[in-house]
Every structure is written in C-alpha cells, then in structure tokens.
Design a protein around this motif. Structure first.
Motif, PDB file in Angstrom:
ATOM      1  N   SER A 111      -5.166   2.064   3.153  1.00 26.55           N
ATOM      2  CA  SER A 111      -4.026   2.707   2.500  1.00 26.55           C
ATOM      3  C   SER A 111      -3.371   1.753   1.498  1.00 26.55           C
ATOM      4  O   SER A 111      -3.520   0.532   1.580  1.00 26.55           O
ATOM      5  CB  SER A 111      -3.003   3.163   3.540  1.00 26.55           C
ATOM      6  OG  SER A 111      -3.561   4.122   4.404  1.00 26.55           O
ATOM      7  N   SER A 112      -2.616   2.337   0.583  1.00 24.69           N
ATOM      8  CA  SER A 112      -1.946   1.550  -0.447  1.00 24.69           C
ATOM      9  C   SER A 112      -0.714   0.857   0.130  1.00 24.69           C
ATOM     10  O   SER A 112      -0.199   1.219   1.191  1.00 24.69           O
ATOM     11  CB  SER A 112      -1.529   2.449  -1.614  1.00 24.69           C
ATOM     12  OG  SER A 112      -0.510   3.348  -1.199  1.00 24.69           O
ATOM     13  N   SER A 113      -0.225  -0.131  -0.612  1.00 24.54           N
ATOM     14  CA  SER A 113       0.951  -0.882  -0.182  1.00 24.54           C
ATOM     15  C   SER A 113       2.166   0.021  -0.029  1.00 24.54           C
ATOM     16  O   SER A 113       2.909  -0.077   0.949  1.00 24.54           O
ATOM     17  CB  SER A 113       1.234  -1.996  -1.194  1.00 24.54           C
ATOM     18  OG  SER A 113       2.463  -2.618  -0.919  1.00 24.54           O
ATOM     19  N   ASP A 115      -1.122  -4.892   0.186  1.00 23.57           N
ATOM     20  CA  ASP A 115       0.015  -5.267   0.991  1.00 23.57           C
ATOM     21  C   ASP A 115      -0.464  -6.227   2.078  1.00 23.57           C
ATOM     22  O   ASP A 115      -1.567  -6.063   2.612  1.00 23.57           O
ATOM     23  CB  ASP A 115       0.638  -4.020   1.622  1.00 23.57           C
ATOM     24  CG  ASP A 115       1.856  -4.362   2.467  1.00 23.57           C
ATOM     25  OD1 ASP A 115       2.922  -4.609   1.882  1.00 23.57           O
ATOM     26  OD2 ASP A 115       1.720  -4.380   3.704  1.00 23.57           O
ATOM     27  N   PRO A 116       0.338  -7.252   2.426  1.00 23.67           N
ATOM     28  CA  PRO A 116      -0.079  -8.164   3.500  1.00 23.67           C
ATOM     29  C   PRO A 116      -0.429  -7.447   4.791  1.00 23.67           C
ATOM     30  O   PRO A 116      -1.364  -7.853   5.499  1.00 23.67           O
ATOM     31  CB  PRO A 116       1.143  -9.071   3.662  1.00 23.67           C
ATOM     32  CG  PRO A 116       1.790  -9.073   2.313  1.00 23.67           C
ATOM     33  CD  PRO A 116       1.575  -7.693   1.769  1.00 23.67           C
ATOM     34  N   GLU A 117       0.304  -6.368   5.117  1.00 24.74           N
ATOM     35  CA  GLU A 117      -0.004  -5.629   6.335  1.00 24.74           C
ATOM     36  C   GLU A 117      -1.382  -4.984   6.242  1.00 24.74           C
ATOM     37  O   GLU A 117      -2.130  -4.942   7.218  1.00 24.74           O
ATOM     38  CB  GLU A 117       1.062  -4.567   6.595  1.00 24.74           C
ATOM     39  CG  GLU A 117       2.396  -5.120   7.042  1.00 24.74           C
ATOM     40  CD  GLU A 117       2.288  -5.917   8.331  1.00 24.74           C
ATOM     41  OE1 GLU A 117       1.572  -5.460   9.258  1.00 24.74           O
ATOM     42  OE2 GLU A 117       2.902  -6.994   8.425  1.00 24.74           O
ATOM     43  N   VAL A 143       0.871 -13.598  12.129  1.00 20.92           N
ATOM     44  CA  VAL A 143       2.193 -14.205  12.265  1.00 20.92           C
ATOM     45  C   VAL A 143       2.712 -14.734  10.943  1.00 20.92           C
ATOM     46  O   VAL A 143       3.900 -15.049  10.827  1.00 20.92           O
ATOM     47  CB  VAL A 143       2.176 -15.344  13.308  1.00 20.92           C
ATOM     48  CG1 VAL A 143       1.728 -14.841  14.656  1.00 20.92           C
ATOM     49  CG2 VAL A 143       1.285 -16.500  12.847  1.00 20.92           C
ATOM     50  N   SER A 144       1.829 -14.840   9.939  1.00 19.57           N
ATOM     51  CA  SER A 144       2.256 -15.360   8.646  1.00 19.57           C
ATOM     52  C   SER A 144       3.117 -14.338   7.922  1.00 19.57           C
ATOM     53  O   SER A 144       2.786 -13.152   7.856  1.00 19.57           O
ATOM     54  CB  SER A 144       1.035 -15.724   7.792  1.00 19.57           C
ATOM     55  OG  SER A 144       1.447 -16.144   6.509  1.00 19.57           O
ATOM     56  N   GLU A 145       4.225 -14.787   7.378  1.00 19.67           N
ATOM     57  CA  GLU A 145       5.102 -13.901   6.618  1.00 19.67           C
ATOM     58  C   GLU A 145       4.616 -13.701   5.196  1.00 19.67           C
ATOM     59  O   GLU A 145       5.016 -12.769   4.514  1.00 19.67           O
ATOM     60  CB  GLU A 145       6.528 -14.485   6.589  1.00 19.67           C
ATOM     61  CG  GLU A 145       7.177 -14.566   7.953  1.00 19.67           C
ATOM     62  CD  GLU A 145       7.415 -13.200   8.561  1.00 19.67           C
ATOM     63  OE1 GLU A 145       7.539 -12.229   7.796  1.00 19.67           O
ATOM     64  OE2 GLU A 145       7.470 -13.106   9.803  1.00 19.67           O
ATOM     65  N   ASP A 146       3.762 -14.602   4.744  1.00 19.63           N
ATOM     66  CA  ASP A 146       3.305 -14.521   3.361  1.00 19.63           C
ATOM     67  C   ASP A 146       1.825 -14.820   3.310  1.00 19.63           C
ATOM     68  O   ASP A 146       1.352 -15.788   3.894  1.00 19.63           O
ATOM     69  CB  ASP A 146       4.086 -15.515   2.489  1.00 19.63           C
ATOM     70  CG  ASP A 146       3.631 -15.487   1.037  1.00 19.63           C
ATOM     71  OD1 ASP A 146       3.412 -14.378   0.528  1.00 19.63           O
ATOM     72  OD2 ASP A 146       3.498 -16.572   0.443  1.00 19.63           O
ATOM     73  N   ILE A 147       1.090 -13.982   2.616  1.00 17.77           N
ATOM     74  CA  ILE A 147      -0.333 -14.193   2.388  1.00 17.77           C
ATOM     75  C   ILE A 147      -0.515 -14.546   0.926  1.00 17.77           C
ATOM     76  O   ILE A 147      -0.126 -13.770   0.039  1.00 17.77           O
ATOM     77  CB  ILE A 147      -1.158 -12.947   2.755  1.00 17.77           C
ATOM     78  CG1 ILE A 147      -1.058 -12.701   4.253  1.00 17.77           C
ATOM     79  CG2 ILE A 147      -2.607 -13.113   2.351  1.00 17.77           C
ATOM     80  CD1 ILE A 147      -1.815 -11.481   4.725  1.00 17.77           C
TER      81      ILE A 147
END
Length: 293
Positions: free
Chosen positions: A40-42, A255-257, A235-239
C-alpha cells in the motif's frame, strides 16, 4: 452398521467447525494485514485505510528492501545458519539418539536421565554468556548453532523412532559385516526419513527465527541474522532513504511502516514455502516417532 449421528454429535461438529474457523482467521488476518500494508501507499497507511487488501497498490516498499545490501546480508546469514545449523542438529541428535536406543549399549539409561534433566533445569543467561566467551564463540555464527545442537525434546522423539527399528534388522547388518557407521548410513537413516524431516522442520524454524541468541552473543552488525535486522527496522523511528536516488522516484508513495511490513513478509515467506514439500514426512514422523509401540 453405520449409525446416524446423534443431535449432540452434530452440534459438537458444528461447534468444532466454527471454533477452528475463528481460530484460523485469528491467525491469518494479521498476516493479511501486514501483506496488504506492504503493498500500500504511504498515504493509505498513515490514514489507517489499509485492512486486508492493498490500497493504492505499489511495490516500491519491496523495491527499497531488495536494494538494501544490509538486509540481503542478514538474509544470507539467516540462510547459512538455517542450513548448516539444521545439519549439525540432525547429525548430533541422531548420533546421540541411536546408541541409547539399542539395548546392547551400556550406560544408555544414564545418558537418557542426563538429557531429561536438561529439560527440567536450564542454565541461566550469565553462565551461558561466560561459557560462550571463554570458548571464543561470541561474535561468531557458531554461537548460534553449537549450543543448541541437541534439543532434549527432539532427542526423545528420535530415540522413540529408533526404538521401533527391529533388532533383527540391525543384527542382520552386523552379520553381513557392516560397521556401526555404515549400518547407520545404509540401514537406519534411510528408514528415518519421516522423523528426520519432522525434526528438520523444527530445527530449521528455530534457526530461521533466531533472535535472542544473536542479541546476546553477536555485536557485529555484519553478523546479524534477519530477525535482529528486522527488529532494528521495527524499533527505528527513521529509515534512511536517499531522496536523490533514481531508484525511488516514487518516494512519496513509500512509508517506513510499509518498508517494515515488506521486510516482515520477506522474512516469513521462505520458511512457509518449505513446509508443503515436507508435510507428508512431517505428519508421518510425528505420529510414528512420538509413540513407542
């Protein structure tokens, strides 16, 4: 004479079907949600529009994961410890289970009791870590394979299977001049394919999901298995994503998720695909190897 099922039996069957269906859905739906988010998209993920079907379908999350060298390195580490570790497990378990299954070997009952004790009492973490350090196994993939070479439960399953091999077959091999090693290779192991396949699945899944041991004993990121790398992503907040990379022209749809979900799918699918090929041996091995006739 076939009797017509009673009303109580029919109600019981309906209850079983409903209960097992709900239980299956409870296990399957979270996986479908993760799969849908990975495609899916961000915008759809952030707005909470994704449930069990992809929204604004995109494969850019997988494109990012497949282009990440660190993920592929961790994937290779996991494949290595799964294959090599499973071979070590099967060889070590069979090497211990076969002798204690034959009545002519002295001291077999003492060995069985010692293995049984390990099922009840386990060493704490700190002594285990000190042992690994003194053996120079820390920051080594051997720390993920050697300590758990023999599972006590799997040992008893394999021993039960070996107990059912007729003694006359073993004696005939000895009369024909077979050494113990040749007899195991030519007679015992060919008969043990079902139990080997069953325990092989157990061991392989354990190695594929290796997490705690790697967290305790491995400090080098280059040696992290896939599950530890996946935990780092979750657990990373930023990729980190290079906005100038031509590979990710659809950055707005990433999206990071979504990247995390794509990594979860990639870490899950391979071990799922193995099971159908070994299902027949798995069922037979567990039925035959778990009960002594």
């Amino acid at each position: 004479m076939n009797r017509k099922p009673t009303a109580g039996w029919q109600v019981f069957n309906v209850f079983n079907v409903v209960f097992l269906t709900l239980l299956s859905l409870a296990m399957l739906l979270p996986f479908l949600n993760v799969l849908a988010q990975s495609f899916s998209s961000s915008q759809a993920i952030v707005n909470g529009k994704v449930f069990f079907l992809p929204v604004q379908f995109t494969a850019i999350n997988y494109q990012y994961v497949f282009s990440d060298a660190a993920i592929w390195r961790s994937f290779g580490v996991t494949v290595y410890i799964t294959i090599v570790g499973t071979l070590i497990n099967l060889i070590a378990t069979a090497s211990l289970a076969y002798p204690v299954s034959r009545p002519e070997y002295a001291g077999r009952n003492v060995v069985v009791i010692m293995v049984l004790i390990t099922m009840v009492f386990t060493a704490p973490l700190i002594p285990n870590f000190i042992l690994m350090k003194n053996l120079h196994l820390t920051n080594s993939l051997w720390a993920l394979m050697i300590p758990g070479a023999i599972s006590a439960f799997n040992f008893f399953v394999m021993r039960s299977f070996f107990l059912q091999i007729p003694s006359e077959l073993i004696d005939s091999g000895r009369i024909d001049g077979c050494s113990e090693l040749r007899m195991i290779w030519n007679i015992v192991l060919p008969l043990s394919k079902p139990v080997m396949a069953s325990l092989g699945i157990f061991y392989a899944v354990g190695h594929w999901n290796t997490y705690q041991s790697a967290l305790y004993y491995i400090n080098k990121p280059a040696l992290w298995p896939l599950q530890v790398k996946l935990r780092q992503l979750i657990v990373s907040e930023d990729i980190s994503i290079d906005p100038n990379s031509s590979q990710f022209s659809g950055l707005a749809h990433m999206d990071p998720e979504g990247i995390k979900m794509a990594t979860i799918i990639i870490a899950t699918i391979p071990i799922i695909l193995i099971y159908p090929f070994l299902q027949r041996h798995f069922v037979k091995g567990m039925m035959v190897g778990s009960v002594k006739s």
